[in-house]
Write a protein that holds these residues in place. Structure first.
Motif, short mmCIF file in Angstrom:
data_model
loop_
_atom_site.label_atom_id
_atom_site.label_comp_id
_atom_site.label_asym_id
_atom_site.label_seq_id
_atom_site.Cartn_x
_atom_site.Cartn_y
_atom_site.Cartn_z
N SER A 1 6.09 -21.94 11.77
CA SER A 1 5.66 -21.70 10.39
C SER A 1 5.71 -23.02 9.63
O SER A 1 6.76 -23.66 9.55
N ILE A 2 4.58 -23.43 9.08
CA ILE A 2 4.50 -24.64 8.27
C ILE A 2 4.57 -24.23 6.81
O ILE A 2 3.68 -23.55 6.30
N VAL A 3 5.65 -24.62 6.13
CA VAL A 3 5.87 -24.24 4.73
C VAL A 3 5.49 -25.41 3.83
O VAL A 3 5.99 -26.53 3.99
N ILE A 4 4.59 -25.15 2.89
CA ILE A 4 4.11 -26.17 1.96
C ILE A 4 4.51 -25.79 0.53
O ILE A 4 3.93 -24.87 -0.04
N PRO A 5 5.52 -26.44 -0.05
CA PRO A 5 5.82 -26.22 -1.47
C PRO A 5 4.79 -26.97 -2.32
O PRO A 5 4.46 -28.12 -2.01
N PHE A 6 4.31 -26.35 -3.36
CA PHE A 6 3.23 -26.95 -4.16
C PHE A 6 3.54 -26.83 -5.64
O PHE A 6 3.84 -25.74 -6.14
N TYR A 7 3.47 -27.99 -6.34
CA TYR A 7 3.62 -27.96 -7.79
C TYR A 7 2.74 -29.06 -8.40
O TYR A 7 3.06 -30.25 -8.32
N ASN A 8 1.61 -28.64 -8.98
CA ASN A 8 0.73 -29.54 -9.73
C ASN A 8 0.34 -30.80 -8.95
O ASN A 8 0.32 -31.90 -9.52
N CYS A 9 0.04 -30.65 -7.69
CA CYS A 9 -0.24 -31.81 -6.85
C CYS A 9 -1.72 -31.87 -6.48
O CYS A 9 -2.27 -30.92 -5.92
N SER A 10 -2.35 -33.00 -6.75
CA SER A 10 -3.79 -33.13 -6.52
C SER A 10 -4.15 -33.33 -5.05
O SER A 10 -5.33 -33.28 -4.69
N TYR A 11 -3.15 -33.56 -4.21
CA TYR A 11 -3.41 -33.81 -2.79
C TYR A 11 -3.20 -32.56 -1.92
O TYR A 11 -3.25 -32.64 -0.70
N VAL A 12 -2.98 -31.43 -2.54
CA VAL A 12 -2.59 -30.24 -1.79
C VAL A 12 -3.64 -29.82 -0.77
O VAL A 12 -3.30 -29.31 0.30
N ASP A 13 -4.92 -30.02 -1.08
CA ASP A 13 -5.96 -29.62 -0.13
C ASP A 13 -5.89 -30.43 1.16
O ASP A 13 -6.14 -29.90 2.26
N SER B 1 12.15 -17.81 4.15
CA SER B 1 12.55 -16.40 4.24
C SER B 1 11.38 -15.50 4.61
O SER B 1 11.56 -14.44 5.23
N MET B 2 10.16 -15.90 4.26
CA MET B 2 8.97 -15.11 4.56
C MET B 2 8.37 -15.44 5.93
O MET B 2 7.51 -14.71 6.42
N ALA B 3 8.82 -16.53 6.52
CA ALA B 3 8.19 -17.03 7.74
C ALA B 3 8.42 -16.10 8.92
O ALA B 3 9.49 -15.53 9.10
N ASN B 4 7.38 -15.96 9.74
CA ASN B 4 7.46 -15.18 10.98
C ASN B 4 7.75 -16.05 12.19
O ASN B 4 7.99 -15.53 13.28
N GLY B 5 7.72 -17.36 12.02
CA GLY B 5 7.91 -18.27 13.14
C GLY B 5 9.35 -18.40 13.58
O GLY B 5 10.27 -18.21 12.78
N GLU B 6 9.52 -18.75 14.84
CA GLU B 6 10.85 -19.08 15.36
C GLU B 6 11.26 -20.48 14.93
O GLU B 6 12.45 -20.82 14.95
#
Length: 238
Positions: free
Chosen positions: A6-18, A74-79
């Protein structure tokens, strides 16, 4: 089948998110899920729209990176869990190369080197992190500074169940506290340095590491005063 990551990406007002999302979706490793946690963003959210059918997207009130990471984990399904900041990006073989090594050698956590890049994805500093020959060098280096760039890490999800999640009290250095907590844990987790560049770490004028230096130094002092004596005793027993 390969274990899910599971790749978790926290995002807050970031222009590079894409760019971050696209790099996660471009992984050559077949069994991944991408979870983006929007930590109360008010701008640049339109950059997520093209990816909504390919990722899991959750929006929450702003609480800091640690809270966003914790929700994603906590939401991730990955090992296994990988963390990608929304202003950084992975190279396509990042997950596959690290997972191959981790599975072969039964490793709990691995981290790699990385390039430091600018706003235009140009390399400013190649091989930005220290290079290590063995785990003992990693432990000793932690007596001096934070060795691990969090976005180069892959680790087993059950580690968080055993030693706890990121501490949101450390708003800017939650990763530093986590790695030290893991190192001194009685569970003797196996940490491995992979001597490759698989992540691009972006520095720019709006980066938190630039804007919050005073707060970071204060948090680091608290963390180091607590953990370094414990780690020093641990190293003597190696």
């Amino acid at each position: 089948m390969e274990p899910k990551v599971s790749i978790v990406i926290p995002f807050y007002n970031c222009s590079y998110v894409d760019q971050a999302i696209q790099s996660a979706l471009n992984q050559t490793y077949s069994n991944i899920e991408v979870i983006l946690i929007d930590d109360g963003s008010t701008i640049h959210t339109e950059k997520i729209n093209p990816f909504l059918k390919e990722i899991s997207y959750f929006k929450k009130e702003n609480g800091g990176t640690a809270t966003a990471l914790n929700q994603g984990i906590s939401m991730a399904n990955g090992e296994y869990i990988a963390w990608l900041s929304s202003d950084d990006y992975f190279l396509p073989e990042k997950i596959s190369k690290q997972m191959s090594i981790m599975l072969k050698h039964t490793i709990d956590l691995s981290f790699t080197n990385y390039d430091c890049i600018n706003e235009k994805n140009e390399i400013l500093i190649p091989w930005c992190g220290q290079r290590f020959l063995n785990n003992n060098e990693v432990y000793k280096a932690f007596l001096l500074y934070n060795v691990i760039n969090g976005c180069t890490v892959i680790l087993k999800k059950d580690i968080f169940e055993q030693i706890g999640y990121f501490n949101p009290l450390f708003r800017y250095t939650h990763d530093y506290e986590m790695w030290l907590r893991l190192l001194v844990s009685i569970n003797n987790y196996k940490i491995h340095y992979v001597d490759e560049i698989l992540t691009k770490f972006r520095t720019h004028e709006k980066a938190g590491t630039r804007k919050h230096q005073v707060e970071m130094q204060n948090e680091m002092s608290i963390i180091e005063n607590y953990y370094r004596p414990i780690l020093s005793e641990y190293i003597k027993q190696l």
